[in-house]
Design an enzyme around this catalytic site. Structure first.
Site, PDB file in Angstrom:
ATOM      1  N   GLU A 266      75.965  12.613  83.604  1.00 55.77           N
ATOM      2  CA  GLU A 266      77.008  12.008  83.881  1.00 55.77           C
ATOM      3  C   GLU A 266      78.026  11.291  83.235  1.00 55.77           C
ATOM      4  O   GLU A 266      77.022  10.224  82.037  1.00 55.77           O
ATOM      5  CB  GLU A 266      77.083  11.331  84.932  1.00 55.77           C
ATOM      6  CG  GLU A 266      77.769  10.423  85.634  1.00 55.77           C
ATOM      7  CD  GLU A 266      77.587   9.576  86.804  1.00 55.77           C
ATOM      8  OE1 GLU A 266      78.513   9.705  88.070  1.00 55.77           O
ATOM      9  OE2 GLU A 266      76.116   9.512  87.241  1.00 55.77           O
ATOM     10  N   LYS A 341      83.649  13.721  92.001  1.00 57.08           N
ATOM     11  CA  LYS A 341      81.794  12.831  92.917  1.00 57.08           C
ATOM     12  C   LYS A 341      82.974  12.570  94.071  1.00 57.08           C
ATOM     13  O   LYS A 341      84.021  11.385  93.965  1.00 57.08           O
ATOM     14  CB  LYS A 341      82.103  11.819  92.005  1.00 57.08           C
ATOM     15  CG  LYS A 341      80.618  11.171  92.581  1.00 57.08           C
ATOM     16  CD  LYS A 341      80.050  10.460  90.988  1.00 57.08           C
ATOM     17  CE  LYS A 341      78.846   9.254  91.682  1.00 57.08           C
ATOM     18  NZ  LYS A 341      77.951   8.347  90.200  1.00 57.08           N
ATOM     19  N   CYS A 375      75.389  12.481  90.056  1.00 58.46           N
ATOM     20  CA  CYS A 375      74.729  11.332  90.791  1.00 58.46           C
ATOM     21  C   CYS A 375      74.162  11.742  91.697  1.00 58.46           C
ATOM     22  O   CYS A 375      73.728  11.926  92.303  1.00 58.46           O
ATOM     23  CB  CYS A 375      74.914  10.203  89.545  1.00 58.46           C
ATOM     24  SG  CYS A 375      73.765   8.884  89.420  1.00 58.46           S
TER      25      CYS A 375
END
Length: 513
Positions: A266, A341, A375
């Protein structure tokens, strides 16, 4: 049977011969009092039709158990067939080597040998035959001889349900369920003369997870997939060209090991933000997003040039209204996909004003079906389950964490996603530091590949793991066929055994990106 007698056994698994007929007849007569045995002529025709499918176990030269079968094109008969129809009245003239289904007609064990698990050996031999012949499944019409005791109280459906729940023991159905067969349906008038079953039968099926319908000489989907994970060091970078030189070094390295995937972490492009140090954090990350399209295009070219699918970590994307975090899958055929995300951390919202995306997808590749969770997203188990319901094989998790406790949140949740969704999970983050980049100054990472936790996988469910906080690459092979085996035959089967009658995960109506 005494201990001395047991020690005298000399069991041998082999194919049946015509000379075995008297032993076969003796067993069938003993256990099928209402049905009787095959005639010698019928047995001879069965052997001639499909000798490989007629299996027996002998003890000191005498046959004490046997399993008979044939190959059929199942669509010709369908689910509502009778025993006589599919066996050609016992002649096996319905056998067809061009068929895709192994049909089990009989399994029988001499009464004196019950309790020795010979039936399980025969079933295992049938499964091996099915796999070696590349047949789609084993199907059998199973008697339910215990039903006669309950026919006045229970419907066949209720009886089968109670057998499944181990409330009732049926000498045939209980054994078949224990050998990983599932009931497709109940059929009537299967064997009209089977009074114990009241002419009912269960249509049972075992799926060969290794079956390949159309084997091509080239271009087949891989079963063993090689992952290349980049544990990326944050270092001062003055231009996109400078950044991409470092990226290409790792793509070249990973491709040199014939990897199928190369994953970056990321915000791997965060070093470019140092040149905007005079701006506030929110303005700097928006300025960084100006490079995202250029870097994505360069990644697509690298995927083509080096023949490797690239998970391009993640980068900020700004459309003038919304700032989002996006990961690109750059396939080696020149196509690409994106995954936003969905969950932004409180820190990302506070410092940058970042917003989450609204859609989640699996992506088809030439090396399996994959998902990407950036993440924080991996800490939400619902997302992994939604991807698993779309038959995901590998989950990629590019992450950025600054401290060990933050890293442990990501890595521990990634391990859980691998176990509960019966898939592989690969994670990678960044190491080093960026002194002049606000909110991205320190890093903590230990790249890894996790697996389900069962006998077919590493004992600690870790396929491979890098040294912590060191710039490196991690190369690991994952076997997708083991996932199929786990889902069908695992010690526990999290996906299969979900109580969807009690709970389900549904996606909301808002799907616009």
């Amino acid at each position: 049977m005494s201990l001395n007698q047991e020690l005298e056994h000399r069991l041998k698994l082999r194919n049946c011969r015509l000379a075995d007929y008297q032993d076969i007849k003796e067993i069938m007569t003993a256990i099928y009092s209402d049905l009787g045995a095959w005639t010698k002529q019928e047995f001879k025709k069965q052997l001639n039709a499909f000798p490989e499918g007629q299996i027996c176990i002998e003890d000191n030269g005498k046959v004490v158990a046997a399993a008979l079968s044939l190959i059929v094109k199942y669509d010709k008969f369908g689910d509502n067939h009778t025993y006589d129809e599919i066996t050609g009245n016992g002649q096996f003239d319905t056998h067809d080597y061009e068929g895709e289904t192994l049909y089990g007609t009989d399994v029988f064990v001499h009464p004196d040998y019950r309790g020795m698990r010979l039936g399980r050996r025969l079933y295992d031999a049938r499964k091996e035959l099915c796999e070696n012949l590349n047949l789609r499944a084993i199907i059998a019409g199973g008697r339910i001889p215990g039903y006669s005791k309950y026919a006045d109280q229970l419907t066949p459906r209720k009886y089968i349900e109670l057998v499944k729940n181990k409330e009732i023991y049926d000498p045939v159905l209980s054994f078949q369920l224990a050998n990983e067969f599932h009931v497709r349906k109940v059929i009537t008038k299967y064997l009209p003369e089977d009074t114990d079953s009241r002419s009912y039968a269960t249509l049972l099926e075992w799926i060969n997870i290794y079956y390949e319908k159309d084997e091509k000489l080239i271009g087949n989907k891989k079963s063993v997939v090689r992952l290349g994970i980049v544990q990326w060091k944050m270092r001062r970078t003055v231009s996109v060209a400078d950044l991409m030189q470092q990226v290409e070094f790792f793509v070249d390295t990973v491709a040199g090991y014939n990897s199928d995937f190369c994953m970056f972490p990321e915000f791997f492009n965060a070093p470019l933000m140092a040149q905007f140090n005079d701006m506030g954090a929110s303005d700097a990350v928006r300025a960084l997003s100006d490079y995202t399209e250029e870097i994505k295009d360069a990644m697509v070219e690298l995927a083509l040039s080096y023949n490797v699918n690239i998970i391009a970590g993640s980068m900020p994307e700004y459309d003038g209204q919304k700032l989002r975090n996006v990961s690109y899958l750059c396939r080696r055929d020149g196509t690409y996909e994106k995954q936003y995300k969905l969950h932004v951390t409180p820190d990302e919202a506070l410092y940058w004003g970042m917003q989450g995306g609204n859609k989640i997808s699996t992506f088809d590749t030439d090396a399996g079906k994959i998902g990407i969770l950036i993440c924080y997203d991996v800490e939400f188990p619902e997302l992994g389950r939604l991807l698993a319901e779309q038959n995901m094989d590998i989950l990629f998790v590019p992450f950025w964490t600054d401290t060990k406790n933050a890293f442990l949140r990501v890595s521990t949740c990634a391990k859980a996603r691998a176990i509960e969704n019966e898939c592989y999970v690969a994670i990678s983050g960044s190491v080093g530091n960026l002194p002049k980049v606000e909110n991205m100054d320190i890093q903590y990472s230990q790249a890894a590949v996790f697996s389900p936790s069962d006998f077919s996988f590493p004992h600690d469910a870790i396929v491979a793991e890098a040294s912590a906080n060191t710039e490196t690459t991690l190369i690991a092979d994952v076997d997708l066929e083991l996932l199929m085996k786990q889902r069908m035959q695992g010690s526990v089967r999290n996906l299969e055994q979900r109580r969807t009658d009690l709970y389900q995960i549904t996606w909301g109506k808002k799907t616009k990106k």
